[in-house]
Scaffold this active site. Structure first.
Site, PDB file in Angstrom:
ATOM      1  N   CYS A 222       0.815  -1.212   0.000  1.00 46.01           N
ATOM      2  CA  CYS A 222       0.000   0.000   0.000  1.00 46.01           C
ATOM      3  C   CYS A 222       0.853   1.268   0.000  1.00 46.01           C
ATOM      4  O   CYS A 222       0.308   2.359  -0.079  1.00 46.01           O
ATOM      5  CB  CYS A 222      -0.913   0.016   1.223  1.00 46.01           C
ATOM      6  SG  CYS A 222      -2.036  -1.389   1.312  1.00 46.01           S
ATOM      7  N   ARG A 268      -4.914   5.442  -3.236  1.00 42.12           N
ATOM      8  CA  ARG A 268      -5.305   4.078  -2.903  1.00 42.12           C
ATOM      9  C   ARG A 268      -5.436   3.901  -1.399  1.00 42.12           C
ATOM     10  O   ARG A 268      -6.393   3.282  -0.915  1.00 42.12           O
ATOM     11  CB  ARG A 268      -4.274   3.104  -3.455  1.00 42.12           C
ATOM     12  CG  ARG A 268      -4.567   1.650  -3.117  1.00 42.12           C
ATOM     13  CD  ARG A 268      -3.421   0.758  -3.530  1.00 42.12           C
ATOM     14  NE  ARG A 268      -3.712  -0.642  -3.216  1.00 42.12           N
ATOM     15  CZ  ARG A 268      -2.866  -1.627  -3.400  1.00 42.12           C
ATOM     16  NH1 ARG A 268      -1.673  -1.384  -3.910  1.00 42.12           N
ATOM     17  NH2 ARG A 268      -3.191  -2.866  -3.085  1.00 42.12           N
TER      18      ARG A 268
END
Length: 330
Positions: A222, A268
């Site tokens: 991530c 994201r």
């Protein structure tokens, strides 16, 4: 006494088909002429044996390592770009090979002096079963064998495809950690600051984010590393194919790779935090987690292509002398 004209064509045909029988031509010269003719059996004898030994050695070194890389790296998000790199890299080698010069192998002792210690390292790497080390050592062994066959001049002309193929293998974990830690901290701090401005109950400790009753870890997947590696590889391929002859434009696009990947991954992380808070941890860590990653990666590529389209006219306007009329391979 004159020759019989009926026998003259037969003698001429025999001279054409058998260079040894031709008058004034030595046996060695006739054999050399015969070997250069189309369809000559150059692959027989010692040449065939050398080719078989070479292919067997390549298979013995490359196949076990590539199977290990495919199993432990290509099946993960971090190394998913490996098969793409392998296919496009082979295509680049095939395309670049058409422009190389004559083959000039080096003296036999040079590749031997390079390959012997590499083979010893490869044996140690196979014993340790560390995929990052084994992959690069195996590739170095193959490069040394390639050097023994074609020489250094051709390897210089094939430098970019050979360098590009090294991205088939995953980077070492120490490099991964060194790159991801500042990225993860920066993304975590920025995401927490932005969402707190909108009244969300959110805080962080290191790379752990606490939002409501949920706790999230901003992992490497991530934090931008995976996308940065994959995006860098594909962007490098794109830049080389499209702008290999324009160094200025290639450098400008390369500068934007990391910022674009970081911005896409910041979005994201925001999406995953909001999904966790509003839909629960199961929803955020399931299909939507992977879908968000693919969407952000595709968006980053599109943004990079858009930057390329915008940079071209600017460079032609402000630096026309440095912008060639034809760029890239096509």
């Amino acid at each position: 006494m004159t020759d019989d004209p009926h026998h003259a064509p037969a003698r001429a045909e025999a001279a054409d088909s058998d260079p040894v029988a031709a008058p004034g031509v030595s046996s060695a010269a006739a054999s050399a002429v015969s070997a250069t003719r189309p369809g000559a059996a150059w692959w027989r004898g010692p040449a065939l044996l050398a080719a078989v030994v070479l292919l067997a050695g390549v298979a013995a070194v490359a196949l076990p390592t590539m199977l290990m890389v495919a199993r432990e790296s290509w099946s993960t998000e971090q190394g998913a770009h490996g098969p793409i790199v392998l296919l496009t890299g082979v295509w680049l080698l095939f395309h670049a090979w058409k422009d190389v010069g004559p083959i000039a192998p080096p003296p036999w002792w040079r590749p031997v002096a390079i390959m012997l210690p590499l083979l010893a390292l490869y044996v140690l790497a196979r014993i340790s079963q560390i995929v990052e080390i084994e992959g690069y050592v195996m590739y170095a062994v193959l490069l040394s064998g390639f050097y023994a066959i074609v020489g250094g001049a051709i390897m210089k002309r094939l430098a970019f495809p050979l360098f590009y193929l090294a991205f088939v293998f995953p980077p070492p974990d120490t490099v991964v950690y060194a790159l991801t830690l500042p990225m993860k901290i920066a993304i975590t701090e920025t995401a927490v600051w932005l969402l707190s401005m909108f009244g969300y109950p959110i805080g962080y400790t290191g790379v752990w984010i606490q939002v409501g009753q949920y706790q999230l870890l901003v992992a490497a997947a991530c934090a931008g590393l995976n996308s940065i590696i994959s995006l860098s590889v594909l962007a490098t391929f794109y830049i080389y194919v499209r702008h290999a002859g324009n160094l200025l434009r290639a450098l400008v696009l390369a500068v934007f790779i990391v910022p674009v990947a970081m911005a896409a991954n910041f979005v994201r992380v925001l999406i995953l935090i909001l999904l966790t808070y509003h839909a629960g941890e199961a929803a955020a860590q399931g299909f939507l987690h992977n879908f968000a990653g693919l969407t952000m990666f595709a968006a980053a590529l599109l943004i990079l292509f858009g930057i390329d389209s915008a940079v071209g006219p600017l460079l032609r306007k402000f630096a026309p002398a440095r912008t060639p009329a034809k760029e890239g391979l096509f």
